[in-house]
Design a protein around this motif. Structure first.
Motif, mmCIF file in Angstrom:
data_model
loop_
_atom_site.group_PDB
_atom_site.id
_atom_site.type_symbol
_atom_site.label_atom_id
_atom_site.label_comp_id
_atom_site.label_asym_id
_atom_site.label_seq_id
_atom_site.Cartn_x
_atom_site.Cartn_y
_atom_site.Cartn_z
ATOM 1 N N THR A 36 0.831 -1.202 0.000
ATOM 2 C CA THR A 36 0.000 0.000 0.000
ATOM 3 C C THR A 36 0.863 1.249 0.000
ATOM 4 O O THR A 36 2.058 1.196 0.301
ATOM 5 C CB THR A 36 -0.923 0.020 1.234
ATOM 6 O OG1 THR A 36 -0.126 -0.156 2.419
ATOM 7 C CG2 THR A 36 -1.952 -1.086 1.151
ATOM 8 N N LEU A 37 0.246 2.373 -0.331
ATOM 9 C CA LEU A 37 0.969 3.627 -0.372
ATOM 10 C C LEU A 37 1.271 4.119 1.038
ATOM 11 O O LEU A 37 0.539 3.804 1.981
ATOM 12 C CB LEU A 37 0.152 4.682 -1.121
ATOM 13 C CG LEU A 37 -0.060 4.414 -2.615
ATOM 14 C CD1 LEU A 37 -1.061 5.412 -3.191
ATOM 15 C CD2 LEU A 37 1.259 4.485 -3.362
ATOM 16 N N PRO A 38 2.323 4.902 1.205
ATOM 17 C CA PRO A 38 2.647 5.431 2.533
ATOM 18 C C PRO A 38 1.477 6.163 3.167
ATOM 19 O O PRO A 38 0.751 6.902 2.513
ATOM 20 C CB PRO A 38 3.804 6.397 2.234
ATOM 21 C CG PRO A 38 4.435 5.853 1.004
ATOM 22 C CD PRO A 38 3.306 5.289 0.190
ATOM 23 N N ARG A 39 1.284 5.917 4.460
ATOM 24 C CA ARG A 39 0.245 6.528 5.288
ATOM 25 C C ARG A 39 -1.161 6.153 4.836
ATOM 26 O O ARG A 39 -2.144 6.684 5.323
ATOM 27 C CB ARG A 39 0.383 8.054 5.315
ATOM 28 C CG ARG A 39 1.691 8.541 5.906
ATOM 29 C CD ARG A 39 1.769 10.049 5.899
ATOM 30 N NE ARG A 39 1.631 10.603 4.557
ATOM 31 C CZ ARG A 39 2.616 10.680 3.686
ATOM 32 N NH1 ARG A 39 3.825 10.256 4.013
ATOM 33 N NH2 ARG A 39 2.427 11.179 2.494
ATOM 34 N N ASN A 40 -1.268 5.215 3.905
ATOM 35 C CA ASN A 40 -2.588 4.835 3.407
ATOM 36 C C ASN A 40 -3.080 3.559 4.083
ATOM 37 O O ASN A 40 -4.243 3.437 4.446
ATOM 38 C CB ASN A 40 -2.546 4.634 1.890
ATOM 39 C CG ASN A 40 -3.920 4.384 1.310
ATOM 40 O OD1 ASN A 40 -4.894 4.919 1.814
ATOM 41 N ND2 ASN A 40 -3.993 3.578 0.275
ATOM 42 N N GLY A 41 -2.170 2.591 4.270
ATOM 43 C CA GLY A 41 -2.549 1.323 4.885
ATOM 44 C C GLY A 41 -3.677 0.667 4.137
ATOM 45 O O GLY A 41 -3.838 0.834 2.938
ATOM 46 N N TYR A 42 -4.508 -0.069 4.864
ATOM 47 C CA TYR A 42 -5.640 -0.715 4.218
ATOM 48 C C TYR A 42 -6.956 -0.285 4.839
ATOM 49 O O TYR A 42 -7.994 -0.870 4.598
ATOM 50 C CB TYR A 42 -5.496 -2.245 4.281
ATOM 51 C CG TYR A 42 -5.309 -2.813 5.664
ATOM 52 C CD1 TYR A 42 -6.381 -2.974 6.529
ATOM 53 C CD2 TYR A 42 -4.048 -3.197 6.096
ATOM 54 C CE1 TYR A 42 -6.198 -3.488 7.790
ATOM 55 C CE2 TYR A 42 -3.869 -3.713 7.365
ATOM 56 C CZ TYR A 42 -4.937 -3.870 8.211
ATOM 57 O OH TYR A 42 -4.752 -4.387 9.460
ATOM 58 N N ARG A 43 -6.927 0.741 5.697
ATOM 59 C CA ARG A 43 -8.165 1.192 6.340
ATOM 60 C C ARG A 43 -9.134 1.729 5.295
ATOM 61 O O ARG A 43 -8.782 2.512 4.428
ATOM 62 C CB ARG A 43 -7.849 2.270 7.372
ATOM 63 C CG ARG A 43 -7.008 1.748 8.532
ATOM 64 C CD ARG A 43 -6.715 2.844 9.532
ATOM 65 N NE ARG A 43 -5.900 2.348 10.636
ATOM 66 C CZ ARG A 43 -5.470 3.092 11.629
ATOM 67 N NH1 ARG A 43 -5.766 4.387 11.661
ATOM 68 N NH2 ARG A 43 -4.742 2.560 12.589
ATOM 69 N N GLY A 44 -10.364 1.344 5.409
ATOM 70 C CA GLY A 44 -11.394 1.796 4.491
ATOM 71 C C GLY A 44 -11.390 1.062 3.173
ATOM 72 O O GLY A 44 -12.234 1.328 2.325
ATOM 73 N N GLY A 45 -10.469 0.137 2.987
ATOM 74 C CA GLY A 45 -10.393 -0.626 1.750
ATOM 75 C C GLY A 45 -10.673 -2.086 2.005
ATOM 76 O O GLY A 45 -11.279 -2.457 3.020
ATOM 77 N N PRO A 46 -10.229 -2.938 1.105
ATOM 78 C CA PRO A 46 -10.440 -4.382 1.285
ATOM 79 C C PRO A 46 -9.751 -4.898 2.542
ATOM 80 O O PRO A 46 -8.810 -4.292 3.052
ATOM 81 C CB PRO A 46 -9.803 -4.985 0.021
ATOM 82 C CG PRO A 46 -9.696 -3.855 -0.945
ATOM 83 C CD PRO A 46 -9.508 -2.621 -0.132
ATOM 84 N N GLU A 47 -10.217 -6.015 3.033
ATOM 85 C CA GLU A 47 -9.556 -6.664 4.154
ATOM 86 C C GLU A 47 -8.130 -7.046 3.748
ATOM 87 O O GLU A 47 -7.860 -7.291 2.565
ATOM 88 C CB GLU A 47 -10.333 -7.910 4.572
ATOM 89 C CG GLU A 47 -11.661 -7.617 5.244
ATOM 90 C CD GLU A 47 -11.467 -6.859 6.547
ATOM 91 O OE1 GLU A 47 -10.552 -7.232 7.323
ATOM 92 O OE2 GLU A 47 -12.206 -5.898 6.782
ATOM 93 N N PRO A 48 -7.204 -7.091 4.714
ATOM 94 C CA PRO A 48 -5.811 -7.395 4.375
ATOM 95 C C PRO A 48 -5.646 -8.667 3.555
ATOM 96 O O PRO A 48 -4.872 -8.686 2.595
ATOM 97 C CB PRO A 48 -5.149 -7.528 5.750
ATOM 98 C CG PRO A 48 -5.985 -6.696 6.648
ATOM 99 C CD PRO A 48 -7.385 -6.810 6.140
ATOM 100 N N LEU A 49 -6.354 -9.724 3.921
ATOM 101 C CA LEU A 49 -6.198 -10.987 3.207
ATOM 102 C C LEU A 49 -6.649 -10.845 1.758
ATOM 103 O O LEU A 49 -6.004 -11.357 0.835
ATOM 104 C CB LEU A 49 -7.002 -12.091 3.903
ATOM 105 C CG LEU A 49 -6.789 -13.508 3.362
ATOM 106 C CD1 LEU A 49 -5.335 -13.922 3.505
ATOM 107 C CD2 LEU A 49 -7.686 -14.499 4.108
ATOM 108 N N THR A 50 -7.731 -10.107 1.542
ATOM 109 C CA THR A 50 -8.231 -9.894 0.183
ATOM 110 C C THR A 50 -7.262 -9.050 -0.631
ATOM 111 O O THR A 50 -6.937 -9.372 -1.779
ATOM 112 C CB THR A 50 -9.603 -9.206 0.225
ATOM 113 O OG1 THR A 50 -10.531 -10.033 0.935
ATOM 114 C CG2 THR A 50 -10.128 -8.956 -1.179
ATOM 115 N N LEU A 51 -6.769 -7.973 -0.018
ATOM 116 C CA LEU A 51 -5.859 -7.088 -0.730
ATOM 117 C C LEU A 51 -4.554 -7.798 -1.060
ATOM 118 O O LEU A 51 -4.027 -7.667 -2.172
ATOM 119 C CB LEU A 51 -5.582 -5.849 0.128
ATOM 120 C CG LEU A 51 -4.969 -4.634 -0.582
ATOM 121 C CD1 LEU A 51 -5.328 -3.359 0.164
ATOM 122 C CD2 LEU A 51 -3.458 -4.749 -0.706
#
Length: 228
Positions: A36-51
């Motif tokens: 993921t992009l810096p400071r973006n993480g995966y919050r608000g997006g797909p679950e970590p396993l999916t991403l």
């Protein structure tokens, strides 16, 4: 060339696929820090396993399987992730990130606590090096965390672990140096070892080395035929 599964005793070193992402181990698995992009993480997006599954599929389609998982008696106990820098967005956050998007990066190296001391890290790094060689890479790079930076994020490989695996600092930094494993040197050492073995066998009566077709990763192998 190794197939999807390389057996080492009771170990199995398998290519990472979208179906085996759930087998990643360690406190940081599944993690999308590097994907993921810096400071973006995966919050608000797909679950970590999916991403992470989507990332593995995308890298596989563009470059090839981006890692290996090692199993001990059928249970996953470690993994390594690698991919070209163009598939590792988080590198933008590091001053030591490579400028060449084709640089092959090792971004994760993890072994379950219960399986430490079995040489699994070395096994995984060797598997990653072979995969990089098949893509004609000359080196395998990694961002390492110095002791003062270890607590910032658990998914950045420890500098000491990388150095024990044969990496050397390529670009210095007080917290996150970039390290490199020179695959050309590793290849040369394998060729020299094969040549020494061939010479030794040639001195044994009735045993003669017979060259085979060069291995796809560039190493030359020899098999022995008993003419007696």
């Amino acid at each position: 060339m190794d197939g999807p599964v390389a057996r080492v005793g009771r170990r199995e070193v398998r290519l990472l696929t979208p179906d085996t992402v759930a087998d990643l181990v360690g406190s940081c698995a599944p993690c999308t820090y590097w994907q993921t992009l810096p400071r973006n993480g995966y919050r608000g997006g797909p679950e970590p396993l999916t991403l992470l599954t989507e990332w593995v599929r995308a890298v596989t389609d563009d470059w090839g399987p981006p890692g290996r998982v090692v199993y001990l008696e059928g249970a996953p106990v470690g993994h390594v992730l690698l991919a070209p820098a163009r598939h590792v967005p988080r590198l933008a956050a590091f001053a030591t990130g490579p400028s060449d998007p084709a640089t092959v990066m090792l971004v994760a190296l993890a072994v379950a606590d219960r399986s430490r001391g079995r040489g699994l890290r070395k096994t995984l790094v060797q598997a990653a090096a072979k995969d990089a060689l098949r893509h004609r890479a000359r080196s395998l790079d990694a961002i390492g965390a110095r002791p003062s930076a270890l607590g910032h994020h658990p998914c950045i490989p420890e500098l000491a672990d990388l150095q024990r695996a044969g990496f050397h600092v390529q670009r210095e930094h007080p917290s996150y140096p970039r390290l490199r494993l020179d695959l050309r040197n590793a290849l040369t050492l394998r060729d020299e070892a094969a040549e020494l073995l061939s010479r030794a066998l040639a001195r044994v009566p009735k045993v003669h080395p017979v060259p085979e077709t060069p291995h796809p990763d560039g190493a030359t192998r020899a098999r022995v035929r008993d003419r007696g």
